[in-house]
Design an enzyme around this catalytic site. Structure first.
Site, short mmCIF file in Angstrom:
data_model
loop_
_atom_site.label_atom_id
_atom_site.label_comp_id
_atom_site.label_asym_id
_atom_site.label_seq_id
_atom_site.Cartn_x
_atom_site.Cartn_y
_atom_site.Cartn_z
N SER A 1 3.72 -1.44 -5.39
CA SER A 1 3.28 -0.07 -5.71
C SER A 1 4.29 0.55 -6.67
CB SER A 1 3.26 0.76 -4.42
OG SER A 1 3.00 2.12 -4.68
N TYR B 1 7.08 5.19 3.18
CA TYR B 1 6.33 4.26 2.34
C TYR B 1 7.19 3.71 1.20
CZ TYR B 1 2.35 2.48 -0.43
OH TYR B 1 1.47 1.68 -1.14
P1 NAP Z 1 -7.17 -0.02 1.76
O1 NAP Z 1 -8.54 0.12 1.18
O2 NAP Z 1 -6.78 0.87 2.91
O3 NAP Z 1 -6.91 -1.55 2.15
C1 NAP Z 1 -5.85 -1.96 2.96
C2 NAP Z 1 -6.18 -3.33 3.53
O4 NAP Z 1 -5.05 -3.76 4.31
C3 NAP Z 1 -7.38 -3.31 4.44
O5 NAP Z 1 -8.19 -4.42 4.14
C4 NAP Z 1 -6.78 -3.44 5.84
O6 NAP Z 1 -7.68 -4.19 6.66
C5 NAP Z 1 -5.54 -4.28 5.53
N1 NAP Z 1 -4.55 -4.19 6.59
C6 NAP Z 1 -3.90 -3.09 7.06
N2 NAP Z 1 -3.11 -3.44 8.09
C7 NAP Z 1 -3.25 -4.78 8.28
C8 NAP Z 1 -2.72 -5.71 9.19
N3 NAP Z 1 -1.86 -5.35 10.15
N4 NAP Z 1 -3.09 -7.02 9.08
C9 NAP Z 1 -3.97 -7.42 8.13
N5 NAP Z 1 -4.52 -6.57 7.24
C10 NAP Z 1 -4.17 -5.27 7.32
O7 NAP Z 1 -6.07 0.27 0.63
P2 NAP Z 1 -5.75 -0.45 -0.78
O8 NAP Z 1 -5.44 0.64 -1.72
O9 NAP Z 1 -6.79 -1.43 -1.14
O10 NAP Z 1 -4.37 -1.15 -0.41
C11 NAP Z 1 -4.09 -2.51 -0.70
C12 NAP Z 1 -2.61 -2.64 -1.07
O11 NAP Z 1 -2.34 -1.92 -2.28
C13 NAP Z 1 -1.63 -2.08 -0.03
O12 NAP Z 1 -0.53 -2.95 0.08
C14 NAP Z 1 -1.19 -0.76 -0.65
O13 NAP Z 1 0.09 -0.36 -0.18
C15 NAP Z 1 -1.20 -1.13 -2.12
N6 NAP Z 1 -1.28 -0.01 -3.07
C16 NAP Z 1 -2.32 0.89 -3.02
C17 NAP Z 1 -2.35 1.93 -3.94
C18 NAP Z 1 -3.44 2.98 -3.92
O14 NAP Z 1 -3.25 4.05 -4.56
N7 NAP Z 1 -4.57 2.75 -3.28
C19 NAP Z 1 -1.36 2.04 -4.91
C20 NAP Z 1 -0.34 1.10 -4.94
C21 NAP Z 1 -0.31 0.07 -4.03
P3 NAP Z 1 -7.92 -3.99 8.23
O15 NAP Z 1 -7.76 -2.52 8.52
O16 NAP Z 1 -9.32 -4.50 8.41
O17 NAP Z 1 -6.91 -4.86 8.89
#
Ligand code: NAP
Length: 248
Positions: A135, A148
């Site tokens: 991120s 975070y």
């Molecule tokens: P999201 O839609 O909330 O997806 C998060 C995913 O992580 C879900 O599939 C969730 O699945 C899974 N997860 C959470 N806890 C878990 C666990 N204990 N074991 C296995 N899976 C787990 O959010 P996203 O934005 O796509 O996030 C994906 C990645 O991108 C994350 O690492 C986040 O920090 C990073 N990121 C996001 C942003 C943003 O602005 N959205 C920006 C920079 C980086 P389940 O709940 O089904 O387990």
């Protein structure tokens, strides 16, 4: 799981929504057999059916779950460390220890557990790739975000350390550091408060999950001598973690 010996397998963690789901779709379209893991198996099964992949329950915070997940994989060519997220926004003075524990367990130790478990198979593949979705929070600190930002910094350093430790081994390492992407991320951060989550993206055109998946697809389709170390990808409306151009 049985495949012909030349079927390349990509593993995507946290693929039940957002960036992980979009990445699974992109890698499947590139010809990988994609194994998707997350806790919500019902969602995974629908996605796996769509892309001809395999859905497996996975909780990256649970060593037994990681062991069971990795035990059934016959080979691993690509690992996308995507499972992660944030909980809350609070000053250091008011830090919630349980939120910190969740963020460190999921983003840092979760990435460590799954990477450690799959490294032997990535090396054995002869041309492995580890992509870690960190991120902007892995590169910058921002007020009220320390649970975070510290977790994402640690995840980034874990990933970058491997780049040196694996020199001489056939494994490439790419860190992708996105800015604001509209997914379920903010809904999770604010415990299901949709109004508060929507405010994060108000007046900007954020990235969508497919924008980040495109970058993973680009990285995964480079020739094997090319290592893309780090890519930062932000919406045009965002200059840094806390600096946006908003029309409202
Ligand atoms: P999201 O839609 O909330 O997806 C998060 C995913 O992580 C879900 O599939 C969730 O699945 C899974 N997860 C959470 N806890 C878990 C666990 N204990 N074991 C296995 N899976 C787990 O959010 P996203 O934005 O796509 O996030 C994906 C990645 O991108 C994350 O690492 C986040 O920090 C990073 N990121 C996001 C942003 C943003 O602005 N959205 C920006 C920079 C980086 P389940 O709940 O089904 O387990």
């Amino acid at each position: 799981m049985t495949f012909s010996p030349d079927t390349r397998i990509a593993v995507v963690t946290g693929a039940s929504s957002g960036i992980g789901e979009a990445t699974a779709r992109t890698l499947a379209a590139q010809g990988f057999h994609v194994v998707i893991g997350a806790r919500r198996l019902d969602r995974l099964e629908k996605i796996a059916e769509d892309i001809g992949g395999t859905a497996l329950e996975l909780d990256v915070t649970d060593q037994d779950s990681v062991d069971a997940f990795s035990a059934v994989l016959p080979r691993v060519d690509v690992l996308v460390n995507n499972a992660g997220g944030a909980k809350g926004l609070a000053t250091v003075a008011e830090a919630d220890l349980d939120d910190w524990r969740w963020m460190w367990e999921t983003n840092v130790l979760g990435t460590l557990r799954i990477t450690k478990a799959l490294l032997p198979k990535l090396i054995e593949s002869g041309d492995g790739l580890v992509v870690t979705i960190t991120s902007l929070a892995a590169l910058e600190a921002y007020d009220n975000g320390s649970g975070y930002t510290t977790a994402k910094h640690a995840e980034g350093v874990l990933h970058r350390t491997l780049r040196g430790e694996l020199l001489g081994k056939p494994v490439r390492l790419t860190e992708i550091a996105p800015g604001a992407v509209e997914t379920e991320f903010s809904l999770v951060r604010f415990e299901g408060d949709q109004e508060r989550a929507d405010k994060v993206y108000e007046g900007i055109t954020p990235l969508v999950a497919a924008d980040v998946a495109d970058v993973v697809g680009f990285v995964a389709s480079r020739p094997s001598h090319v290592n893309i170390d780090q890519i930062v990808v932000k919406p045009r409306d965002q200059a840094s973690s806390g600096r946006f151009h908003r029309t409202t």
